[in-house]
Design a protein around this motif. Structure first.
Motif, PDB file in Angstrom:
ATOM      1  N   ILE A   1      28.580  55.353  20.548  1.00  0.00           N
ATOM      2  CA  ILE A   1      28.256  56.671  21.107  1.00  0.00           C
ATOM      3  C   ILE A   1      29.271  57.703  20.656  1.00  0.00           C
ATOM      4  O   ILE A   1      28.917  58.843  20.317  1.00  0.00           O
ATOM      5  N   LEU A   2      30.550  57.340  20.636  1.00  0.00           N
ATOM      6  CA  LEU A   2      31.584  58.264  20.167  1.00  0.00           C
ATOM      7  C   LEU A   2      31.323  58.656  18.718  1.00  0.00           C
ATOM      8  O   LEU A   2      31.446  59.836  18.344  1.00  0.00           O
ATOM      9  N   TYR A   3      30.951  57.694  17.905  1.00  0.00           N
ATOM     10  CA  TYR A   3      30.652  57.968  16.491  1.00  0.00           C
ATOM     11  C   TYR A   3      29.455  58.914  16.378  1.00  0.00           C
ATOM     12  O   TYR A   3      29.453  59.837  15.557  1.00  0.00           O
ATOM     13  N   ALA A   4      28.409  58.677  17.197  1.00  0.00           N
ATOM     14  CA  ALA A   4      27.197  59.495  17.101  1.00  0.00           C
ATOM     15  C   ALA A   4      27.499  60.969  17.340  1.00  0.00           C
ATOM     16  O   ALA A   4      27.080  61.846  16.557  1.00  0.00           O
ATOM     17  N   PHE A   5      28.254  61.279  18.395  1.00  0.00           N
ATOM     18  CA  PHE A   5      28.524  62.681  18.698  1.00  0.00           C
ATOM     19  C   PHE A   5      29.598  63.261  17.772  1.00  0.00           C
ATOM     20  O   PHE A   5      29.581  64.464  17.479  1.00  0.00           O
TER      21      PHE A   5
ATOM     22  N   ALA B   1      31.274  61.521  27.023  1.00  0.00           N
ATOM     23  CA  ALA B   1      31.544  61.157  28.415  1.00  0.00           C
ATOM     24  C   ALA B   1      30.278  61.213  29.257  1.00  0.00           C
ATOM     25  O   ALA B   1      30.001  60.316  30.060  1.00  0.00           O
ATOM     26  N   VAL B   2      29.480  62.266  29.082  1.00  0.00           N
ATOM     27  CA  VAL B   2      28.245  62.398  29.858  1.00  0.00           C
ATOM     28  C   VAL B   2      27.277  61.273  29.515  1.00  0.00           C
ATOM     29  O   VAL B   2      26.629  60.689  30.405  1.00  0.00           O
ATOM     30  N   SER B   3      27.167  60.922  28.240  1.00  0.00           N
ATOM     31  CA  SER B   3      26.246  59.862  27.817  1.00  0.00           C
ATOM     32  C   SER B   3      26.657  58.507  28.379  1.00  0.00           C
ATOM     33  O   SER B   3      25.808  57.660  28.687  1.00  0.00           O
ATOM     34  N   LEU B   4      27.954  58.281  28.527  1.00  0.00           N
ATOM     35  CA  LEU B   4      28.421  57.014  29.098  1.00  0.00           C
ATOM     36  C   LEU B   4      28.274  56.993  30.613  1.00  0.00           C
ATOM     37  O   LEU B   4      28.112  55.921  31.218  1.00  0.00           O
ATOM     38  N   ALA B   5      28.334  58.165  31.235  1.00  0.00           N
ATOM     39  CA  ALA B   5      28.246  58.225  32.693  1.00  0.00           C
ATOM     40  C   ALA B   5      26.820  58.064  33.195  1.00  0.00           C
ATOM     41  O   ALA B   5      26.592  57.518  34.276  1.00  0.00           O
ATOM     42  N   LEU B   6      25.839  58.526  32.423  1.00  0.00           N
ATOM     43  CA  LEU B   6      24.442  58.446  32.846  1.00  0.00           C
ATOM     44  C   LEU B   6      23.853  57.088  32.479  1.00  0.00           C
ATOM     45  O   LEU B   6      24.161  56.547  31.416  1.00  0.00           O
ATOM     46  N   PRO B   7      22.999  56.541  33.323  1.00  0.00           N
ATOM     47  CA  PRO B   7      22.482  55.198  33.045  1.00  0.00           C
ATOM     48  C   PRO B   7      21.527  55.117  31.860  1.00  0.00           C
ATOM     49  O   PRO B   7      21.595  54.173  31.073  1.00  0.00           O
ATOM     50  N   THR B   8      20.646  56.097  31.701  1.00  0.00           N
ATOM     51  CA  THR B   8      19.635  56.015  30.652  1.00  0.00           C
ATOM     52  C   THR B   8      20.231  56.045  29.243  1.00  0.00           C
ATOM     53  O   THR B   8      19.916  55.185  28.410  1.00  0.00           O
ATOM     54  N   PRO B   9      21.109  57.018  28.893  1.00  0.00           N
ATOM     55  CA  PRO B   9      21.701  56.999  27.556  1.00  0.00           C
ATOM     56  C   PRO B   9      22.518  55.744  27.278  1.00  0.00           C
ATOM     57  O   PRO B   9      22.504  55.224  26.156  1.00  0.00           O
ATOM     58  N   ALA B  10      23.228  55.242  28.306  1.00  0.00           N
ATOM     59  CA  ALA B  10      24.061  54.054  28.103  1.00  0.00           C
ATOM     60  C   ALA B  10      23.225  52.839  27.737  1.00  0.00           C
ATOM     61  O   ALA B  10      23.712  51.913  27.084  1.00  0.00           O
ATOM     62  N   HIS B  11      21.941  52.812  28.146  1.00  0.00           N
ATOM     63  CA  HIS B  11      21.076  51.685  27.820  1.00  0.00           C
ATOM     64  C   HIS B  11      20.729  51.630  26.329  1.00  0.00           C
ATOM     65  O   HIS B  11      20.189  50.627  25.856  1.00  0.00           O
TER      66      HIS B  11
END
Length: 566
Positions: A464-468, A441-451
């Motif tokens: 991203i879900l798979y990675a974590f 959730a945090v990775s999707l909310a922040l702009p830099t990780p989502a890129h």
């Protein structure tokens, strides 16, 4: 022979090989962990590290030894990668970046082997052999040691002596961490990996220390390739359910996995120790049938996932898939859909993370199955040691639920399951979902990780879900398309691997200590028989409902949405 029939025949051959090896492997490991005799080489190791192999440990002492050893492993591996540029055999590769060195050191010490780099372009021979390969042995032995400590918690009564000198053990003693670690490495993993490496070399896997070669390509141009001690690392990578590949393509690379036979043999290596540990468990608690009940649960889930994966990947949606005989995108033609499906299920239902195909290219539902396999806790059969202790935690929960149904105090293997035991079991099953869902959730909310997502929509969310999920469950495989070699993902997946490995171990050892301190409860007419098919069915239901449904909303946003839309 059609591709479906070929896949079924490969599955039957694998099951037959595992069945033949189950009894001797499980019985041998039981003898290793219950023997009073120390080998000469083991005595040298104990002197070198200053350990008393006959000293009994409480769960806190056992945990302190485990954590101290793991911290030392992280520091050593981190320094080795940071100094790579001045080491011999570096192949001209520079020292590894600090964030990536931290991530990789944590990854291999936690038995995750998550790799955010190209192995053949980043790591030299010394780091690969003296660093990564060594940790493949040691991290697997640590997981087995924790499983053995929990077995003793169920098996031991503080009223009888256990130490080699005949001195009565203190309440809650679980054996000796250093003895379990050394024996698991010296007597089980090293000899088995040596035999497996010889088989792999005979079948075409490379084993050398050659430098970088310029290789011409069929369509023109050239490519650089380096050799390495691949067979020896491949053997323990699979046998220890580690998963880190010498090359970026992992077990899809012909230098690591050249033929259909080596592919099936590597699947066998992934599964044999976790499955055989159920017999070790049965022998150590004094009831082989208890081990068979746990084995039946694991096999039921594993076969169910294999059948579902084959169905999703062989389903003919559209003319292209029909012409290819199934979903061949991302799969090696050497192995085909059937063998690739068996590998994908086996590597994600264990904590291996090795891949012979690219899970991101599976169908939407097929990719979802690989995620769900990890989300169950990788317990069917799971990693070396971690799969068994994870399944035993769920067995404790299943017994507790059944006790509530009939109004009895729950018992498992003669030990009462009270409030303390349930709190520890609940913490165990909650920590990993919390890590996965919060960090996603945090990775999707922040702009830099989502890129870092190269794919928009449901598939990007799945990446991203798979990675974590992979990091927190100590698996190590990944969906292609996510740029994980960033400071954010190197740091966050590193923390997920650390917490996802050692926090559950704390709860397992605390539970083992609590159980070891109890006096056995006599069996009565109202005691739930945990060696019967009824309990196996109850345990399968507990696994699917308690762990699987935790992730259902996240799965609905990613692979389920993608699968239903295709």
């Amino acid at each position: 022979m059609g591709p479906v029939l070929a896949g079924v025949l490969q599955l039957l051959a694998l099951v037959a090989a595992l069945a033949l090896a189950y009894v001797p492997a499980g019985s041998y490991m039981a003898r290793v962990y219950t023997s009073k005799r120390h080998l000469r080489v083991e005595k040298w190791i104990y002197r070198g590290i200053g350990a008393d192999p006959d000293a009994e440990m409480t769960w806190t002492a056992y945990l302190r030894g485990l954590l101290a050893f793991s911290v030392a492993g992280v520091l050593f591996l981190y320094l080795l990668m940071r100094l790579q540029g001045v080491l011999p055999g570096s192949l001209g590769f520079a020292s590894v970046d600090p964030a990536q060195a931290f991530n990789t050191a944590v990854s291999f010490v936690t038995n995750t082997d998550w790799q955010s780099y190209y192995g053949e372009q980043t790591m030299g021979h010394v780091v690969q052999t003296a660093g990564l390969a060594v940790q493949n042995f040691l991290s697997a032995a640590v997981g087995m040691a924790v499983a053995v400590a929990l077995m003793r918690g169920f098996a031991l009564s503080h009223s009888r002596p256990r130490s080699s000198g005949g001195t009565p053990m203190r309440t809650g003693d679980l054996g000796n961490f250093w003895t379990d670690l050394v024996r698991g490495t010296v007597r089980i993993l090293v000899p088995a990996a040596a035999v497996a490496a010889v088989v792999l070399v005979a079948c075409g896997v490379i084993q050398n220390f050659s430098g970088i070669h310029e290789v011409g390509q069929f369509m023109g141009g050239s490519q650089q390739w380096n050799g390495g001690a691949v067979a020896s690392q491949e053997a323990i990578k699979e046998l220890g359910t580690n998963g880190g590949g010498y090359f970026n393509a992992n077990s899809a690379h012909p230098f690591e996995n050249p033929t259909p036979f080596t592919n099936l043999f590597e699947i066998f290596l992934i599964l044999i120790v976790p499955f055989a540990l159920t017999r070790t468990f049965g022998l150590m608690v004094g009831s082989v049938r208890q081990g068979y009940a746990i084995l039946a649960t694991m096999v039921t889930i594993w076969l169910g996932f294999v059948a579902l994966m084959m169905w999703t990947e062989f389903a003919h949606h559209g003319p292209a898939l029909h012409a290819a005989g199934g979903a061949m995108e991302g799969k090696e033609v050497r192995f085909g859909i059937g063998s690739s499906s068996i590998f994908a299920v086996s590597t994600t239902l264990t904590s291996t993370g090795a891949v012979d195909s690219f899970h991101s290219s599976f169908t939407g539902l097929g990719g979802g199955l690989t995620m769900l396999a990890m989300m169950l806790g990788e317990i069917a059969p799971g990693g070396t040691g971690s799969g068994l202790y994870g399944m035993l935690i769920l067995a404790v929960i299943a017994v507790f639920v059944s006790g509530l149904m009939v109004g009895r105090t729950p018992e498992y293997l003669g030990k009462k399951i009270g409030a303390r035991e349930m709190k520890l079991a609940a913490c165990y099953i909650l920590i990993t979902p919390a890590l996965v869902l919060v960090l996603t959730a945090v990775s999707l909310a922040l702009p830099t990780p989502a890129h870092s997502m190269l794919n928009p929509g449901a598939h990007g969310f799945s990446e991203i879900l798979y990675a974590f999920t992979s990091a927190a469950n100590n698996n190590g495989s990944a969906f292609a398309g996510l740029n994980a070699n960033t400071d954010w993902f190197n740091t966050m997946t590193g923390l997920a691997m650390l917490l996802g490995r050692f926090l559950p171990m704390i709860f397992v050892l605390a539970l083992a200590g609590s159980l070891a301190g109890q006096r056995p409860v006599p069996v009565t007419a109202g005691t739930l028989r945990t060696d019967k098919p009824l309990f196996t069915g109850l345990l399968v239901g507990a696994v699917l409902i308690i762990t699987g449904l935790t992730y259902f909303p996240a799965l609905a946003l990613g692979p389920l949405a993608e699968g239903l839309a295709s």
